[in-house]
Structures are given as structure tokens and as C-alpha cells.
Enzyme design. Sequence first.
Site, mmCIF file in Angstrom:
data_model
loop_
_atom_site.group_PDB
_atom_site.id
_atom_site.type_symbol
_atom_site.label_atom_id
_atom_site.label_comp_id
_atom_site.label_asym_id
_atom_site.label_seq_id
_atom_site.Cartn_x
_atom_site.Cartn_y
_atom_site.Cartn_z
ATOM 1 C CD GLU A 123 -1.695 -2.407 1.490
ATOM 2 O OE1 GLU A 123 -2.522 -3.326 1.325
ATOM 3 O OE2 GLU A 123 -0.547 -2.603 1.956
ATOM 4 C CG HIS A 131 -9.243 -7.631 8.076
ATOM 5 N ND1 HIS A 131 -8.247 -8.055 8.924
ATOM 6 C CD2 HIS A 131 -8.767 -7.807 6.813
ATOM 7 C CE1 HIS A 131 -7.216 -8.482 8.201
ATOM 8 N NE2 HIS A 131 -7.509 -8.335 6.922
#
Length: 337
Positions: A60, A129
Site C-alpha cells: 500500500e 479488518h
Amino acid sequence: MSVITYRQALRDTLRAEMVRDENVLVMGEEIGVFEGSYKITEGLLKEFGPRRVKDTPIAEEGFVGAAIGAAMLGLRPVVELMTINFSLIAIDQIINHAAKIYGMFGGQTSVPMVIRTPGGGGQQLGATHSQNIELFYSFIPGLKVLAPSTPAEASAMLRAAIRDDDPVLFLENLGLYNSKGEVPEDYAQPENDNVATIGRAAVTREGSDITLIGYSRMATVATRVAEKLAEEDISVEVVDLRSLRPLDRQTFVDSVKKTGAAVVCEDDWLTYGIGAEIAASIQEGAFDYLDAPVRRVAMAEVPMPYAKPLETAALPSIESISTAIKETLSAVGKRVG
């Protein structure tokens, strides 16, 4: 009007903007060949090719940095992060670079990029998450942070984000992807100019007894709360924030001046949250109009449990928000039920 899912509104609008402007490209993990973890990029690789639809490594920080460079050179990248939790790997690029470049370079270059990313609990994805950490980014000058709650908003706000010259974090709650709503018939046309105004909240339901403020998934829950309480003759005005930075304080302050009471609901932890900023803004802007303290309803202050009953218990619900509203109204002597 057409009725479509939130997911389809995003996909069709993204495609329309790619057709309209050849400088728009998309990049992220598994968005090309696999067509995206949430199928927002379905069909785009086949239509636009690998030059404009770029599968990236699981890195990322690297591909967000690459998007920043591309934006500085005139492109309009739309980055998909598989989940907002993964943005933590790229937080230096987002906060120290995307948000700062325009100011540090004296306006010589802008960073017209969008980072699309979902968050939220309720999907049994575990503590790492299931977070809503938009507060990290809403805190940062130089970024714009949007949180649409309906398919129509998702379309108009994504279009606005892509066309904006500043970096935009575009929040999508996982619980909204399959939700449905009305959109204009021409919403997916490249020539469509139904572009939302960034930084403007909306009163989505008029009421007189109390103001209920939410954003993203909680704005839709707020509407259901208002509908339920209407059956008990309680009139709830619903304000959808839509934009977290810039924040439209005037809209919800004006609503509270009208109703005299407020409850804020959010899919995040209570302490230091978005709701705290809303409550402080109401205190500053509508103190003399308040009949009771502003109440906040948020998730339990725990890492999100995996077990479904515990996960459900940790999240704010129609029942917990309704209780907060009734307790607030009872405290000021308004009839409840």
C-alpha cells in the site's frame, strides 16, 4: 428513477468518469484480472486495458505513493485499498505527502487523487479488518474525507471526488454495498454533471422533537430509527453529514436550533470520535437552544469481536439509538410513546 445497489452506483460512475476523462485511471490490489474484491472494478480491465487499470502488489505504501506522483504530473488516479485498515501501511504517504504537497509547494502542484476504501464491522472479519478509522484522516488539513450513505450520494460524490483537485479519501462501509436506492436514469452517462458539493450535509428527514445525526451506514440506520419512532409519535429530524472534512457544521447546528435536542450515532468508538466533534460544534453553535445535553451512541470500546453475537452487541443498533432518543426527550419533559 432507477433502483440500484450502492455497489453498482460506484462501478457505473467510476466507468463513466473513465470514459469522460482519459486521465482517470484506477489502481489497487486485485482490481484488474480479479475485478476487485467487491467487484466495483468489474469489466474495467477488459474495456480500458492495463494502461488505465493497474493491478498492484500488496504494498500500500508503494502504490499510494505512485498514485501521488501520477497525480502531481496531471493524471487523476483512483486508488482502491481493499480495506481502510490497510491504509495504515500507507498513512505516511497519505498524511505527510498527499495532504501536504499543495501547501508545501506553494500551490505549484496539486494532488487530484481519490482513495476509495471500505471499512466497518458486522461482516465477521475480525478486529483488524472491521475498523472505522476515518477519524485519523478527518483530522488532517489538506485531505477531503467523504462518506456517502446511499447509491445516489455514492454516485454524485464519487464524481465530485474524481473531478476535485485535492486528495480525497472516499469511505465506503462494507454493510452498504448491497443496499439499494433510487438514482437518476442518466446517472451512469459520461456527460452527467450531477456532481455533489463537497462539504455539505443534508437533512434527509424533517422532524421537530430531536435531531439525529449520522454518516455512512449510520445515516441509513438513523433513517430507520426515525421511521420506527414515528410510529410512536416521536418526530425525529435526520441529518446525514456526508462529508467529514470539510464538515458542514451549519446544517446540523441549524437543525438543533429547531428541535432543541440532539443524538449523534457513529460506527466507531465513542472516545475522541467524530461524534465528539459534532457535540462540541453543537455546544458552540446552539448552546442556548439545547434543552438537554447532546447524547452520543457508538460502538463498544473493544477490538471488534469475531463471534457474531458479540460483534452485533458491540455495534450501535436501532434499539440503542432509540433508547438514547427516548431518554433525552424524557429528561426534558417531552412526551415519549
